[in-house]
Design a protein around this motif. Structure first.
Motif, PDB file in Angstrom:
ATOM      1  N   GLU A   1      -4.472  93.628  75.242  1.00 60.17           N
ATOM      2  CA  GLU A   1      -4.505  95.004  74.363  1.00 60.17           C
ATOM      3  C   GLU A   1      -4.588  94.734  72.971  1.00 60.17           C
ATOM      4  O   GLU A   1      -5.360  94.784  72.139  1.00 60.17           O
ATOM      5  CB  GLU A   1      -5.390  96.118  74.949  1.00 60.17           C
ATOM      6  N   GLU A   2      -3.165  95.240  72.819  1.00 56.07           N
ATOM      7  CA  GLU A   2      -2.238  95.202  71.872  1.00 56.07           C
ATOM      8  C   GLU A   2      -2.446  94.057  71.031  1.00 56.07           C
ATOM      9  O   GLU A   2      -2.480  94.389  69.694  1.00 56.07           O
ATOM     10  CB  GLU A   2      -0.265  95.483  72.498  1.00 56.07           C
ATOM     11  N   ALA A   3      -2.028  93.078  71.650  1.00 54.72           N
ATOM     12  CA  ALA A   3      -2.281  91.921  70.503  1.00 54.72           C
ATOM     13  C   ALA A   3      -3.873  91.272  70.140  1.00 54.72           C
ATOM     14  O   ALA A   3      -3.496  91.240  68.529  1.00 54.72           O
ATOM     15  CB  ALA A   3      -1.706  90.374  71.241  1.00 54.72           C
ATOM     16  N   THR A   4      -4.850  91.766  70.476  1.00 55.53           N
ATOM     17  CA  THR A   4      -5.755  91.484  70.023  1.00 55.53           C
ATOM     18  C   THR A   4      -6.053  92.843  68.774  1.00 55.53           C
ATOM     19  O   THR A   4      -6.937  92.776  67.703  1.00 55.53           O
ATOM     20  CB  THR A   4      -6.855  91.700  70.931  1.00 55.53           C
ATOM     21  N   GLU A   5      -5.962  94.181  68.605  1.00 59.95           N
ATOM     22  CA  GLU A   5      -6.139  95.246  68.229  1.00 59.95           C
ATOM     23  C   GLU A   5      -5.071  94.594  66.863  1.00 59.95           C
ATOM     24  O   GLU A   5      -5.394  94.539  65.937  1.00 59.95           O
ATOM     25  CB  GLU A   5      -5.279  96.435  69.314  1.00 59.95           C
ATOM     26  N   THR A   6      -4.108  94.446  67.287  1.00 56.89           N
ATOM     27  CA  THR A   6      -3.180  93.885  66.499  1.00 56.89           C
ATOM     28  C   THR A   6      -3.587  92.331  65.112  1.00 56.89           C
ATOM     29  O   THR A   6      -3.636  93.057  63.828  1.00 56.89           O
ATOM     30  CB  THR A   6      -1.746  93.225  66.642  1.00 56.89           C
ATOM     31  N   LEU A   7      -3.857  92.151  65.677  1.00 59.16           N
ATOM     32  CA  LEU A   7      -5.111  90.928  65.177  1.00 59.16           C
ATOM     33  C   LEU A   7      -5.892  90.797  64.596  1.00 59.16           C
ATOM     34  O   LEU A   7      -6.628  90.806  63.094  1.00 59.16           O
ATOM     35  CB  LEU A   7      -5.653  89.813  65.570  1.00 59.16           C
ATOM     36  N   ARG A   8      -6.523  92.523  64.708  1.00 64.48           N
ATOM     37  CA  ARG A   8      -8.315  92.657  64.560  1.00 64.48           C
ATOM     38  C   ARG A   8      -7.486  93.641  63.343  1.00 64.48           C
ATOM     39  O   ARG A   8      -7.996  93.219  62.021  1.00 64.48           O
ATOM     40  CB  ARG A   8      -8.502  93.371  65.189  1.00 64.48           C
ATOM     41  N   ASP A   9      -6.767  94.366  62.806  1.00 62.18           N
ATOM     42  CA  ASP A   9      -6.003  94.957  62.247  1.00 62.18           C
ATOM     43  C   ASP A   9      -5.935  93.612  61.089  1.00 62.18           C
ATOM     44  O   ASP A   9      -5.791  94.042  59.483  1.00 62.18           O
ATOM     45  CB  ASP A   9      -4.731  95.821  62.474  1.00 62.18           C
ATOM     46  N   GLN A  10      -5.039  92.657  61.761  1.00 59.66           N
ATOM     47  CA  GLN A  10      -4.357  92.304  60.582  1.00 59.66           C
ATOM     48  C   GLN A  10      -5.991  90.709  59.618  1.00 59.66           C
ATOM     49  O   GLN A  10      -5.535  91.084  58.479  1.00 59.66           O
ATOM     50  CB  GLN A  10      -3.964  91.311  61.384  1.00 59.66           C
ATOM     51  N   TYR A  11      -6.662  90.604  60.258  1.00 61.47           N
ATOM     52  CA  TYR A  11      -8.472  89.788  59.745  1.00 61.47           C
ATOM     53  C   TYR A  11      -8.403  91.778  59.181  1.00 61.47           C
ATOM     54  O   TYR A  11      -9.150  90.400  58.122  1.00 61.47           O
ATOM     55  CB  TYR A  11      -8.908  89.733  61.062  1.00 61.47           C
ATOM     56  N   GLU A  12      -9.035  91.962  59.407  1.00 62.49           N
ATOM     57  CA  GLU A  12      -9.352  93.498  58.233  1.00 62.49           C
ATOM     58  C   GLU A  12      -8.695  94.063  57.356  1.00 62.49           C
ATOM     59  O   GLU A  12      -9.402  93.964  56.122  1.00 62.49           O
ATOM     60  CB  GLU A  12      -9.680  94.809  59.699  1.00 62.49           C
ATOM     61  N   ALA A  13      -7.620  93.562  57.788  1.00 59.86           N
ATOM     62  CA  ALA A  13      -6.884  93.889  56.268  1.00 59.86           C
ATOM     63  C   ALA A  13      -6.826  92.773  54.582  1.00 59.86           C
ATOM     64  O   ALA A  13      -7.278  93.691  54.367  1.00 59.86           O
ATOM     65  CB  ALA A  13      -5.298  94.026  56.535  1.00 59.86           C
ATOM     66  N   ARG A  14      -6.966  91.280  55.597  1.00 59.30           N
ATOM     67  CA  ARG A  14      -7.275  90.558  54.535  1.00 59.30           C
ATOM     68  C   ARG A  14      -8.681  90.344  53.684  1.00 59.30           C
ATOM     69  O   ARG A  14      -8.925  89.971  52.773  1.00 59.30           O
ATOM     70  CB  ARG A  14      -7.138  89.204  55.863  1.00 59.30           C
ATOM     71  N   VAL A  15      -9.573  91.075  54.752  1.00 59.22           N
ATOM     72  CA  VAL A  15     -10.832  90.905  54.551  1.00 59.22           C
ATOM     73  C   VAL A  15     -11.531  91.735  53.441  1.00 59.22           C
ATOM     74  O   VAL A  15     -11.522  91.442  52.827  1.00 59.22           O
ATOM     75  CB  VAL A  15     -12.333  91.161  55.313  1.00 59.22           C
ATOM     76  N   GLU A  16     -10.306  92.896  52.846  1.00 59.07           N
ATOM     77  CA  GLU A  16     -10.013  93.974  52.648  1.00 59.07           C
ATOM     78  C   GLU A  16      -9.401  93.428  51.352  1.00 59.07           C
ATOM     79  O   GLU A  16      -9.994  93.929  50.160  1.00 59.07           O
ATOM     80  CB  GLU A  16      -9.827  95.784  52.912  1.00 59.07           C
ATOM     81  N   ARG A  17      -8.613  92.719  51.558  1.00 54.89           N
ATOM     82  CA  ARG A  17      -7.474  92.669  50.441  1.00 54.89           C
ATOM     83  C   ARG A  17      -8.952  91.530  49.652  1.00 54.89           C
ATOM     84  O   ARG A  17      -9.302  90.855  48.487  1.00 54.89           O
ATOM     85  CB  ARG A  17      -6.562  91.784  50.551  1.00 54.89           C
ATOM     86  N   LEU A  18      -9.566  90.121  50.519  1.00 52.63           N
ATOM     87  CA  LEU A  18     -10.844  89.302  50.165  1.00 52.63           C
ATOM     88  C   LEU A  18     -11.403  89.984  49.073  1.00 52.63           C
ATOM     89  O   LEU A  18     -11.635  90.318  47.387  1.00 52.63           O
ATOM     90  CB  LEU A  18     -10.844  88.708  51.047  1.00 52.63           C
ATOM     91  N   HIS A  19     -11.956  91.064  48.839  1.00 52.16           N
ATOM     92  CA  HIS A  19     -13.310  91.921  48.543  1.00 52.16           C
ATOM     93  C   HIS A  19     -12.658  92.354  47.264  1.00 52.16           C
ATOM     94  O   HIS A  19     -13.016  92.745  45.924  1.00 52.16           O
ATOM     95  CB  HIS A  19     -13.633  92.928  49.536  1.00 52.16           C
ATOM     96  N   ASP A  20     -11.357  93.212  46.998  1.00 53.13           N
ATOM     97  CA  ASP A  20     -10.633  93.773  46.779  1.00 53.13           C
ATOM     98  C   ASP A  20     -10.743  93.140  45.253  1.00 53.13           C
ATOM     99  O   ASP A  20     -10.959  93.261  43.995  1.00 53.13           O
ATOM    100  CB  ASP A  20      -9.191  94.888  46.818  1.00 53.13           C
ATOM    101  N   ALA A  21     -10.367  91.363  45.785  1.00 52.01           N
ATOM    102  CA  ALA A  21      -9.975  91.206  44.821  1.00 52.01           C
ATOM    103  C   ALA A  21     -10.725  90.682  44.193  1.00 52.01           C
ATOM    104  O   ALA A  21     -11.323  90.001  42.724  1.00 52.01           O
ATOM    105  CB  ALA A  21      -9.074  89.719  45.056  1.00 52.01           C
ATOM    106  N   LEU A  22     -11.836  89.677  44.669  1.00 53.24           N
ATOM    107  CA  LEU A  22     -13.296  89.011  43.743  1.00 53.24           C
ATOM    108  C   LEU A  22     -13.790  89.460  43.283  1.00 53.24           C
ATOM    109  O   LEU A  22     -14.718  90.359  42.293  1.00 53.24           O
ATOM    110  CB  LEU A  22     -13.876  88.594  45.485  1.00 53.24           C
ATOM    111  N   GLU A  23     -13.939  91.201  44.348  1.00 49.52           N
ATOM    112  CA  GLU A  23     -14.521  92.538  43.040  1.00 49.52           C
ATOM    113  C   GLU A  23     -14.712  92.374  41.182  1.00 49.52           C
ATOM    114  O   GLU A  23     -15.281  93.674  40.926  1.00 49.52           O
ATOM    115  CB  GLU A  23     -14.455  93.634  44.030  1.00 49.52           C
TER     116      GLU A  23
END
Length: 267
Positions: free
Chosen positions: A81-103
């Motif tokens: 449960e801890e691993a999946t939550e960590t991976l989810r947070d990392q994935y969402e952070a990457r998506v946010e970085r991508l959005h901010d960069a391309l915006e």
């Protein structure tokens, strides 16, 4: 799916989430062990022992593995449960970085003149559902939606339809009375009807025929039509905006077949 297939699928998904192959294999290997040494992990995963250490260091840095500095060192994966939550947070952070960069990327116009009518092709259920939700959310006047496949009436789409503003007419067609009842229950503010397009009905189509997935017309200017491919069940769509009035009128009349004129606010 057997155990080996599940393990390989887990490795593949972890790689899609950003882990390198040896890191993914070591994490999956540790998920099968309470704890293990580099030698045990190498034997379990077939990752070269010399590469286990570097993979473990990367996994530890990401918060996915714990190390006991004994002799020899012992490694263990953090709880699932801890691993999946960590991976989810990392994935969402990457998506946010991508959005901010391309915006902030400047759009370069190769031609000052843009075509009035545009039609584009799309593939993939997630992408098509996201486009559907965006179009519905941007509507200011009218939404006409015909659901050709019950599996496409997802919770996300239901939430989006229920969020439509009071000034927007929402018309939803279904293939069967059962689906219509479900729509009426989950989207109570919509005007529902049984679609009069006989070729939408799966029971009348041959097994190898391409089935219509969804038909969407928003504000009489944006049209999305999707199909479910036989065999793969992959959804494909075409999307057009700035369409000519004649095409829109024909599309709307086709899509609204089965809707009584007296109940149709736009007829």
């Amino acid at each position: 799916m057997d155990a080996n297939q599940n393990l390989e699928e887990a490795v593949e998904v972890l790689q899609q989430l950003g882990l390198k192959e040896y890191e993914a294999r070591c994490f999956v290997g540790l998920s099968r062990l309470r704890s293990g040494t580099a030698k045990q992990l190498s034997e379990t995963t077939e990752v070269p022992r010399t590469r286990v250490y570097s993979a473990i260091r990367m996994l530890e840095a990401q918060g996915l593995v714990e190390i006991q500095h004994s002799s020899p060192q012992q490694f263990r994966a953090v709880p699932l449960e801890e691993a999946t939550e960590t991976l989810r947070d990392q994935y969402e952070a990457r998506v946010e970085r991508l959005h901010d960069a391309l915006e902030t990327v400047e759009v370069v116009d190769a031609d000052d003149e843009s075509p009035v009518q545009q039609v584009w092709a799309m593939t993939g259920r997630d992408a098509i559902e996201n486009r559907t939700n965006d179009l519905v959310g941007e509507a200011t006047d009218e939404i006409v939606l015909v659901v050709g496949n019950e599996s496409l009436l997802t919770e996300d789409l239901i939430d989006t339809l229920n969020g439509v503003g009071n000034g927007v007419d929402l018309l939803i067609g279904a293939l069967t009375e059962t689906l219509q009842d479900r729509i009426q229950t989950t989207v109570p503010d919509a005007t529902t009807f049984i679609s009069g397009l006989e070729w939408l009905h799966g029971e009348n189509a041959a097994r190898n025929d391409t089935a219509i997935g969804r038909l969407l017309l928003v504000d009489r200017s944006a049209l999305l039509v999707s199909s479910i491919m036989p065999g793969t069940k992959e959804e494909q769509a075409i999307f057009g905006e700035g369409l000519g009035n004649g095409l829109v009128v024909i599309a709307r009349r086709l899509m609204a077949q089965g809707l009584l004129t007296v109940r149709d606010p736009k007829q």
